[in-house]
Design an enzyme around this catalytic site. Structure first.
Site, PDB file in Angstrom:
ATOM      1  N   HIS A  62     -72.465 -44.982 -15.318  1.00 44.23           N
ATOM      2  CA  HIS A  62     -73.923 -45.156 -14.685  1.00 44.23           C
ATOM      3  C   HIS A  62     -73.987 -44.308 -13.355  1.00 44.23           C
ATOM      4  CE1 HIS A  62     -75.521 -48.014 -17.698  1.00 44.23           C
ATOM      5  NE2 HIS A  62     -74.903 -48.930 -17.305  1.00 44.23           N
ATOM      6  N   HIS A  77     -67.198 -48.283 -16.551  1.00 39.67           N
ATOM      7  CA  HIS A  77     -68.617 -48.353 -17.225  1.00 39.67           C
ATOM      8  C   HIS A  77     -69.619 -48.202 -16.104  1.00 39.67           C
ATOM      9  CE1 HIS A  77     -71.560 -50.257 -19.920  1.00 39.67           C
ATOM     10  NE2 HIS A  77     -71.997 -50.411 -18.815  1.00 39.67           N
ATOM     11  N   GLU A  78     -69.457 -49.002 -14.807  1.00 39.80           N
ATOM     12  CA  GLU A  78     -70.273 -48.720 -13.747  1.00 39.80           C
ATOM     13  C   GLU A  78     -70.182 -47.434 -13.138  1.00 39.80           C
ATOM     14  OE1 GLU A  78     -72.481 -50.749 -13.781  1.00 39.80           O
ATOM     15  OE2 GLU A  78     -71.546 -52.262 -15.097  1.00 39.80           O
ATOM     16  N   HIS A  82     -74.573 -40.744 -13.829  1.00 40.38           N
ATOM     17  CA  HIS A  82     -75.775 -40.512 -14.362  1.00 40.38           C
ATOM     18  C   HIS A  82     -76.662 -40.423 -13.166  1.00 40.38           C
ATOM     19  CE1 HIS A  82     -78.848 -41.307 -17.821  1.00 40.38           C
ATOM     20  NE2 HIS A  82     -78.657 -40.292 -17.491  1.00 40.38           N
TER      21      HIS A  82
END
Length: 682
Positions: free
Chosen positions: A473, A469-470, A476
């Protein structure tokens, strides 16, 4: 004077922060000098004798204050990941200065006149989409923050912002202090019954590090979660759960109840001062959801689908606990324990069986291999740049041609100066200036189980999905390719920012991906097929209850920020109970209160935005359907995702970007189907 080691560009490799050369005493004078420099840059824009243009006003404004941005990112990242009393004290001094500086910009009439002049002539300027977005964003940053107010109202706004910045900091400091303060020392080995060997060893090691005999458990997640999930001693689970739930809710010096009430009152006053009905109306104007009514409708629709499933799951769990141990009433400290036992029974799947296949180093490599297969990224660990703690790992990220894409920091283990949870942040944004594409410096911070004397760091499956999940990010941030820093990377609408992170979690459930990195840390055996099947089968286990939990947090957030006038709310706990009424499964615990440690909305940036986790799940389920249709490593789909979502930051409307990637708007059915909450007709 500003200290040389803090002047940018830093005289370091890749222009990375020189952590070991920075003393705490450097920060305050550096902040003051950097604010002074930023003000001079603003003055240059305001005093420009030429007519306002996009370049000399809007663009100049976006590139101003780089020195201040860099020092702020270093300081506030340290305040989250490696803080101490000195840094916290400086933060209390610095935050009002930054709030005042921010107001100095947004309430500067002459500057606003120039911005407004460009804004009013935008139809004649032949701007690119990114430039139009930047112009709109800059104009709104003034209009939404008081530029059109009368002078007395501007003064009032400044006072509100100053108080809010201090209250949010104090809220977070109290929660961290509460987390660090609690310790549960076990001296009788019988009370360790049910706990995995790794959790016992970690607790022993922690006790030894503090010169204590026995096994020490804390509220840090790697200590708290295994205990709540596996410990047979119900009384001790209760003790730990009560401590976690009572953070900053004890009426002492670390209590946050009045801070919560003060924050919501000030946010409401601020919104009304600016002409908005509530804080939620103010926030959501700049979100995909647009208005509180749409958020409420979204949460209500999910509630309608999830509640029957959640109630069935809860009833089954109650019956299971009663049949197993004669538990008449399931309490909050029973949930994780009996859920794990039921999961083991239904799927013959135990997190402890999986952990040997999820050695932290292998999972990190796995995330890198997947990023390479999807986006042609290469990760090389480097040891020639500074870091703020010895646990931090540092990487150079390059593309297939060897060009620098990003510097990447990864910080995985808990320690006293680090807040709980997991997050992504950055030390420097990407932007293009004077023909040079200046690359970002990105960091992820987690709290995983540390290696022990006999075992490496072995992750639970939930920790594996957290890492992915991190890392989503981080991708991104890394793959950003925009001109302007304020539109770069994760600088997007808050209910769009979770799409890249949540979509990356999907690879954790796919055989083709898992086989790339899940080898037993002792035998080297690849994870068996039957375990992969069990992971997939159990993916929707208690999904109704999990969804209801997320909805409850979203409803609580909206109740604080979109509901009745805050002046009418006198009791934090009573208000919370009212907000939770439609989603409550477990009996309430009088000594506990979530709001007083709900850092997402009272310290972080999620106020009126917690719903965005579920909102982004709709996007991510729909997006991953596309990958599954074409192949989870399909380069065409991956390139479309990179080119239209990951690299674009906030340069265009999120739905426009999504439709460019997907070819259509997202369909909620993909989420409901994945969650097992509906059966779609083939």
């Amino acid at each position: 004077m500003i200290k040389k080691s803090l002047i940018t560009p830093f005289k370091t490799k890749y222009n990375t922060p020189p952590f070991t050369k920075i003393e705490n005493d450097d920060f305050l004078p550096t902040f003051k000098e950097a604010i002074k420099m930023a003000k001079e840059e603003i003055d240059t824009i305001v005093n420009n004798p030429e007519l306002p243009t996009f370049e000399n006003t809007i663009e100049a404004l976006d590139f101003s204050g780089e020195q201040l941005d860099r020092i702020s990112s270093i300081f506030f990242n340290l305040n989250s990941a490696e803080t101490n009393e000195t840094i916290q004290k400086i933060a209390q001094e610095v935050s009002p200065l930054l709030s005042e500086f921010s107001n100095d910009i947004t309430l500067n009439e002459d500057l606003f006149k120039r911005v407004k002049s460009v804004y009013n002539s935008k139809n004649t300027l032949n701007l690119t989409t990114e430039q139009e977005t930047l112009l709109d964003k800059k104009y709104k940053s003034f209009s939404r923050n008081g530029a059109n107010l009368q002078e007395d109202k501007k003064k009032e706004l400044r006072e509100i912002d100053k108080k809010l910045s201090q209250l949010k900091l104090k809220f977070g400091e109290n929660v961290l202090a509460e987390t660090n303060k609690f310790e549960m020392l076990i001296t009788d080995e019988v009370n360790l019954s049910g706990l995995p060997e790794g959790a016992i060893e970690a607790a022993k090691q922690l006790a030894e590090s503090k010169d204590k005999e026995g096994w020490l458990f804390t509220l840090d997640y790697p200590s708290y979660i295994p205990f709540m999930t596996y410990a047979d001693n119900r009384d001790l689970r209760k003790k730990l759960a009560l401590a976690a739930g009572a953070k900053s809710f004890k009426g002492d010096t670390l209590d946050n109840q009045n801070i919560v009430l003060d924050i919501i009152k000030l946010r409401h006053q601020r919104a009304q001062l600016l002409g908005y009905k509530t804080h939620a109306h103010f926030v959501l104007e700049e979100r995909m959801a647009e208005i509180p009514e749409k958020v409420q409708s979204f949460l209500d629709e999910l509630l309608e689908k999830a509640k029957p499933a959640a109630e069935r799951e809860f009833k089954n769990l109650e019956n299971f606990a009663k049949g197993l141990d004669g538990i008449d009433h399931l309490e909050k400290w029973d949930g994780a324990y009996y859920s794990e036992k039921l999961k083991q029974k239904l799927f013959n799947l135990d997190d402890e069986l999986l952990k040997p296949y999820f050695k932290l180093e292998n999972v990190i490599k796995g995330s890198f291999v997947i990023a390479n297969k999807l986006f042609d990224l290469n990760f090389e660990e480097i040891h020639d740049i500074d870091k703020y703690h010895e646990d931090v790992l540092t990487y150079k990220v390059t593309d297939s041609k060897g060009n620098l894409v990003s510097i990447f920091y990864a910080d995985f283990f808990p320690r006293p100066g680090k807040r709980n949870g997991a997050w992504m942040t950055s030390y420097k944004s990407q932007y293009i200036k004077d023909g040079e594409n200046s690359r970002p410096q990105v960091s992820i911070v987690c709290n995983f189980t540390k290696p022990t004397k006999s075992k490496p760091s072995l992750l639970t499956f939930n920790e594996v999905t957290t890492l992915f999940h991190e890392f989503g990010h981080a991708l991104h941030g890394m793959l950003a390719n925009t001109t302007y820093p304020s539109l770069s990377g994760t600088s997007v609408y808050w209910d769009f920012v979770e799409l890249p992170s949540q979509v990356m979690e999907n690879w954790c459930y796919e055989k083709e991906a898992l086989e790339l990195f899940t080898t037993h840390y002792q035998t080297g055996e690849v994870i068996p097929m039957d375990l992969i099947e069990k992971i997939k089968e159990s993916a929707t286990f208690h999904e109704g209850m999990q969804t209801l939990r997320q909805i409850s947090f979203g409803l609580l957030d909206m109740s604080w920020h979109a509901g009745e006038s805050p002046d009418k709310i006198k009791n934090v706990k009573a208000h919370e109970l009212k907000a939770f009424k439609s989603t409550q499964l477990y009996p309430d615990v009088a000594e506990n209160c979530m709001s007083t440690s709900f850092s997402h909305i009272f310290q972080g940036g999620y106020s009126s935005g917690y719903y965005s986790y579920k909102w982004a799940e709709v996007l991510d389920a729909d997006a991953f359907e596309y990958f599954k249709e074409e192949g989870i490593f399909n380069k065409t789909v991956a390139n479309k995702f990179k080119d239209n979502v990951l690299s674009q930051g906030g340069t265009d409307n999120p739905m426009t970007l999504y439709k460019r990637f997907r070819g259509k708007e997202p369909e909620p059915e993909a989420l409901l189907k994945r969650a097992g909450l509906i059966e779609l007709n083939k």
